[in-house]
Each structure stands twice: as C-alpha cells, then as structure tokens.
Design a protein around this motif. Structure first.
Motif, short mmCIF file in Angstrom:
data_model
loop_
_atom_site.label_atom_id
_atom_site.label_comp_id
_atom_site.label_asym_id
_atom_site.label_seq_id
_atom_site.Cartn_x
_atom_site.Cartn_y
_atom_site.Cartn_z
N UNK A 111 0.84 -1.21 0.00
CA UNK A 111 0.00 0.00 0.00
C UNK A 111 0.87 1.25 0.00
N UNK A 112 1.94 1.22 0.77
CA UNK A 112 2.86 2.35 0.80
C UNK A 112 3.52 2.53 -0.56
N UNK A 160 -2.38 -0.29 -12.40
CA UNK A 160 -1.29 0.64 -12.70
C UNK A 160 -1.09 0.80 -14.21
N UNK A 161 -1.16 -0.32 -14.95
CA UNK A 161 -0.97 -0.24 -16.40
C UNK A 161 -2.02 0.67 -17.04
N UNK A 162 -3.24 0.61 -16.50
CA UNK A 162 -4.31 1.47 -17.03
C UNK A 162 -3.99 2.94 -16.77
N UNK A 220 4.69 5.41 -5.66
CA UNK A 220 4.71 5.47 -7.13
C UNK A 220 3.82 6.60 -7.63
N UNK A 221 2.64 6.75 -7.04
CA UNK A 221 1.77 7.86 -7.43
C UNK A 221 2.48 9.20 -7.22
N UNK A 238 5.71 14.07 -9.67
CA UNK A 238 7.07 14.54 -9.91
C UNK A 238 7.50 14.49 -11.37
N UNK A 239 7.06 13.49 -12.10
CA UNK A 239 7.59 13.26 -13.44
C UNK A 239 6.62 13.67 -14.54
N UNK A 240 5.38 13.26 -14.44
CA UNK A 240 4.43 13.55 -15.51
C UNK A 240 4.08 15.03 -15.56
#
Length: 201
Positions: free
Chosen positions: A49-50, A123-125, A55-56, A62-64
């Motif tokens: 869960x963490x 996540x892939x979605x 990742x979010x 941060x990246x998108x």
C-alpha cells in the motif's frame, strides 16, 4: 495529506529509489521515519500500500506533466513549458551523502515502474490513460498551431505529436542511464527547437 504521511512517503521514496521494492523492509522504513510502529501503521497497513502511494507521488506528481498549467497559445510556448518541467524527480532530494551525486539513483526509478506494473492493480491502465492524455494535449496544441499559421506540415497532427513525445522519451532514457539527466531540458530544447524550425519552413 498531513505531515506524518507526507514524511513517510518522502522517506520511503528515497529508500525505494536507493534499493528496490524487494530489498526495502517495513522495519527499515519505520526506523528511517523516526515514527512509532503504531503511528506508521495508522497510515499504511502494508509495504504494498505504501509502495502504491510512493509510485503515485513519484510518477504523477514529480515526473508527468500537468498539461492544465501549460499555455497552448502557441506550439513554441507549449513545448518550452514541457521542456522546462522535464526534470525527473525534481521534488526528491537523493544526494549521496559522500559524493553529493543524485544521478546514481535516478535510473532506479525505471526499475520501480516495472515493479509497479506487477504489484499495483490498475497501474498499467493509469499509464495508458496518461499516455492518451499526453498525445491528446500535444495534438491539440499542434492543430491550433497549424490553424493559426504558426507551422505548416504534410504530417498529421498526431504524427507531429508522436515525434515530440518519442523524442522526449528517447532523450530522457539515454541521459538518465548515462548519468546526465540534469542536461535533459537543454537537450530537449535543442532537438525540439530544430524540429520546430523545420515545421515553420
């Protein structure tokens, strides 16, 4: 999100980037946060869960690109805004205590993405949805640039969009794995400026 939860995510982000999902233990994360076990588990019941929130945080915060904040009054302004915000992990301080170098940790981000694909449901979605939005936003900016006479090309709006996007992906990958990700903005602008000039010709 309150300070304790943000603190946990920041600490865990650094640990996951320094190692990987499998190597980092919950005990290590708890110890590094300085929180009690009770306080820690109040926010996160498991490492999975963490990891999902980490990742979010890394990917979507941060990246998108946040295209809603970018001006699309011209293609030139649009691609400059994208380049100016193309600093991977810009909000995470990952400097090595001995060398002051953060570059060694940045490639690990890509390894975490592969972990996320296997561990995080849906996540892939999320990745696919972002990719569609990215193509759509670039295509809209290019269509507007054609309609205003800013650029001319026999390529379709989507083809031009894909050239900009694919160039960014390729340059980012090469520089990040080469330890020179701090040059990303400069290299992107150099290539995009050249492509833009060819579209104006």
């Amino acid at each position: 999100m309150n300070d304790s939860k943000e603190h946990i995510i920041t600490v865990a982000s650094k640990l996951f980037l320094q190692k990987n999902f499998k190597e980092v233990t919950m005990k290590e994360i708890v110890d590094k946060t300085g929180l009690s076990k009770g306080a820690f588990y109040h926010y996160f019941e498991s490492k999975e869960k963490l990891f999902e929130e980490v990742i979010d945080h890394l990917l979507f915060s941060q990246v998108y690109f946040d295209f809603d904040k970018y001006s699309n009054s011209s293609l030139h302004e649009f691609y400059n805004a994208c380049a100016n915000n193309s600093n991977p992990l810009k909000g995470i301080i990952l400097e090595n205590a001995d060398t002051g170098d953060a570059s060694e940790f940045v490639p690990n981000f890509y390894f975490l993405i592969f972990d996320a694909m296997n561990l995080i449901p849906g996540f892939k979605k999320k990745i696919g949805d972002y990719s569609k939005k990215e193509i759509s936003e670039w295509t809209k900016a290019i269509k507007k640039a054609k309609e205003s006479g800013e650029i001319k090309s026999t390529l379709s709006d989507k083809q031009i969009a894909m050239i900009f996007i694919s160039t960014a992906d390729g340059v980012a990958m090469n520089l990040i794995f080469g330890g020179k990700y701090e040059n990303l903005r400069k290299e992107l602008l150099s290539l995009w400026d050249g492509f833009y000039k060819s579209l104006k010709a």
